[in-house]
Write a protein that holds these residues in place. Structure first.
Motif: not given
Length: 670
Positions: A581-592
């Motif tokens: 969900i976070r990736m679909a809403t714009g989270a980058r690898m660095s955010n995760i």
């Protein structure tokens, strides 16, 4: 937005704007050309999409219709940049996504697409307002602005009084409206709705469709994935799929003439200015995650607390023990005496030829002596096969191990008979074995010293460094007679080690040694070192003991770190859908990466702080009970630093695993 998003934005902005002329449609916002998506299936392949070409213009309301397995969901994943085509090209507002990496795709999703899922995909630990804010977090929007917009969107959708409710406190229709509000958070020009009414009753479904129609009227491009003809009828254009191909593309009514919405470009913040808000958000989410499973968090903290407390307590006890033992050693001394050549007060180079092996034989008659070992030492190159090693070789007697309180790890020591017969045998230290033989067994093999072969008959037990930091295992022992003839060439010794059975006999034995050797040499051309000279060695030994205590305690911290990594890996698995969900809403690898690493750091940091307090408390309690302790600031700082470092190291692998997930796979995880 960060540098990555600004770079993507600059690429979009650099494209030529479409020329507005009568009868000429604007450039497609989404354009697929001969797109295929192929999945391996054993020895065959499955073509989910087969050479699909489709252009969607800004402001359109398109329904992608087809039965289950027709390829429509695969199409949505590719259109939403959650997946990549196996062949063909896909352009978003003129930009070919094939040239974008994972983070650039995340930035594109953040600025261009809003997702509305069939199962809502809301995070259960967050409130409705917090769920809506997620895309704005990854767009770099300031907290106050995103909170205001989140509440405005919820109020517009009739959920103003439900902003503080969690998903399990909302009905299906309300959850879907929260999902729509989330899709609108970044003012995304394209809304992708995957079976948005599939889990809703007819009334709630009609409300959602009416809302999508209203959003389309405001300029949003709406792409509706459905298998229901009644739902598809709300769109002005219906594209039907079957077996991965488009079978029809019908336009029910012309698109109205209105200006499309521009893609969001974020707030322009980047670098360190972006990192601090991201870190603050990651810390907030870490505490929220810890609070969602209090029992498991407490067990994880317990390992870190025990590890840190153990380090502080054991180092305090070790330092106290060292202080106590040093006081005792300075009083009782030791039972070793060493005879060296050269008169007292004159420094000897070790090559003084005044001590002979016969002198050591003469000392054996002194009562109270348990072992006498003459020693002649030099450094020579030893060879085994093609390997050479430069080491210390000591020629000595069969009593050497007893005199030095040394033992063998394996094999045997040479005997008095070997000394009498000049036997070419050798006993090696652990360091020599490692450098010449590696993992192989050296016993029974031959090494060369000055081109003379010696049979390896034993390996000394490892001892490590001595009081002066010298490696005691970097040594080889040969019979003293063999050493004189085949190694050194001259018959004198560097020292004679004498072991006294009882410490109380040391003064008498020292006098007897002095008397006997003086009578033999007719002069006092030697010196005897007594117990006081070994106090420094004893102090170093105690320092090593304290270090060992600290290392033993640190093992518990290491085990706790492994526990943290295990819990974080479990957490990644449990939260796979959340990651999607976070990736679909714009989270980058660095955010995760930052989120999961921060969670591990927060756990270890909190545990470290509690552990420092507990360790100091236990140490003071032991002092109250009569145990000698020495508390200092360094062990506390070291323990806390190790706890923090443990979180950083052991949180990296789970964080990397989370960041490397495929968004499509993560979203489909049950």
């Amino acid at each position: 937005m960060d540098d990555l998003t600004r770079d993507l934005g600059s690429r979009l902005d650099a494209l030529p704007a479409p020329v507005a002329s009568p009868g000429t449609p604007p450039r497609p916002i989404l354009e697929l050309t001969d797109v295929s998506r192929i999945y391996p299936n054993g020895e065959t392949v499955v073509r989910a999409l087969d050479r699909v070409s489709l252009a969607i213009h800004p402001g359109e309301f398109v329904a992608i219709m087809g039965q289950s397995g027709s390829g429509k969901s695969t199409l949505m994943n590719i259109v939403g940049c959650l997946d990549r085509p196996s062949a063909g090209s896909y352009r978003v507002d003129g930009v070919d996504v094939a040239g974008l990496d994972k983070d650039q795709l995340a930035a594109l999703r953040c600025s261009t697409f809003g997702f509305v899922f069939q199962r809502y995909n809301l995070l259960p630990t967050l409130t409705a307002a917090e769920n809506v804010e997620i895309p704005a977090i990854y767009a770099g929007t300031a907290q106050e602005r995103r909170e205001t917009r989140s509440h405005q969107l919820l109020a517009r959708l009739g959920l103003g009084d439900r902003a503080g409710h969690r998903p399990n406190q909302l009905s299906g229709g309300q959850q879907q409206r929260v999902s729509i509000a989330r899709a609108l958070m970044n003012a995304a020009p394209v809304i992708l709705a995957d079976e948005p009414t599939g889990a809703l009753d007819s009334r709630s479904g009609e409300d959602v469709l009416a809302l999508l129609t209203e959003l389309n009227a405001e300029g949003h491009t709406v792409i509706l994935i459905t298998h229901d003809p009644d739902v598809a009828a709300h769109a002005r254009r219906v594209v039907r799929f079957q077996d991965g191909r488009i079978v029809s593309d019908e336009r029910h009514e012309p698109e109205p003439d209105r200006a499309p919405l521009p893609a969001s470009r974020g707030n322009g913040a980047g670098g360190f200015a972006r990192f601090l808000p991201d870190l603050a958000e990651a810390v907030r989410m870490a505490f929220a995650s810890m609070g969602s499973n209090v029992f498991r968090t407490a067990l994880t903290l317990l390992g870190i607390v025990i590890g840190v407390a153990s380090v502080i307590t054991m180092l305090a006890v070790g330092d106290g023990g060292k202080q106590s033992v040093m006081e005792r050693i300075s009083q009782i001394g030791t039972n070793l005496l060493i005879v060296r050549p050269g008169a007292a007060g004159i420094r000897s180079s070790g090559d003084n030829a005044t001590l002979l092996p016969e002198d050591s034989d003469a000392l054996k008659v002194i009562p109270g002596i348990s072992a006498v070992a003459p020693e002649r030492t030099g450094r020579y190159t030893m060879r085994f096969g093609s390997a050479d090693y430069y080491t210390s070789i000591t020629a000595t007697s069969a009593d050497y191990l007893a005199a030095r309180d040394w033992s063998l790890a394996r094999g045997v020591m040479f005997t008095p008979a070997d000394v009498r017969t000049y036997a070419p045998v050798i006993v090696l230290g652990e360091t020599v074995v490692n450098n010449l033989f590696g993992e192989d067994d050296p016993l029974g093999r031959y090494v060369l010293v000055k081109n003379v072969p010696y049979e390896v008959i034993g390996v000394l037990a490892p001892r490590g460094a001595n009081a002066f930091g010298q490696d005691q295992d970097d040594v080889a022992l040969v019979p003293v007679s063999t050493g004189f003839v085949r190694v050194f060439g001259r018959r004198f010794v560097n020292s004679i080690t004498v072991k006294v059975e009882n410490a109380g006999d040391i003064p008498r034995v020292e006098q007897d040694i002095t008397r006997i050797i003086t009578e033999r040499h007719q002069s006092e051309d030697f010196q005897v070192r007594n117990t006081a000279q070994f106090l420094e060695t004893a102090m170093e030994t105690q320092n090593t003991l304290t270090l060992v205590l600290g290392c033993v305690a640190a093992i518990s911290l290491l085990v706790a770190g492994i526990g943290v990594m295990n819990i974080m890996l479990v957490s990644v698995t449990e939260r796979t859908r959340e990651i999607g969900i976070r990736m679909a809403t714009g989270a980058r690898m660095s955010n995760i990466m930052l989120q999961f690493n921060t969670e591990a750091l927060v756990v270890c940091g909190v545990g470290g702080a509690v552990g420092v307090g507990l360790g100091v408390g236990v140490a003071l309690l032991l002092e109250y009970l009569g145990v000698t302790i020495v508390l200092s600031l360094l062990p506390a700082l070291l323990a806390f630093g190790c706890a923090f470092l443990t979180g950083l190291i052991f949180g990296y692998l789970p964080a990397r695993k989370a960041a490397g997930m495929d968004p499509v796979v993560a979203l489909a995880y049950e």
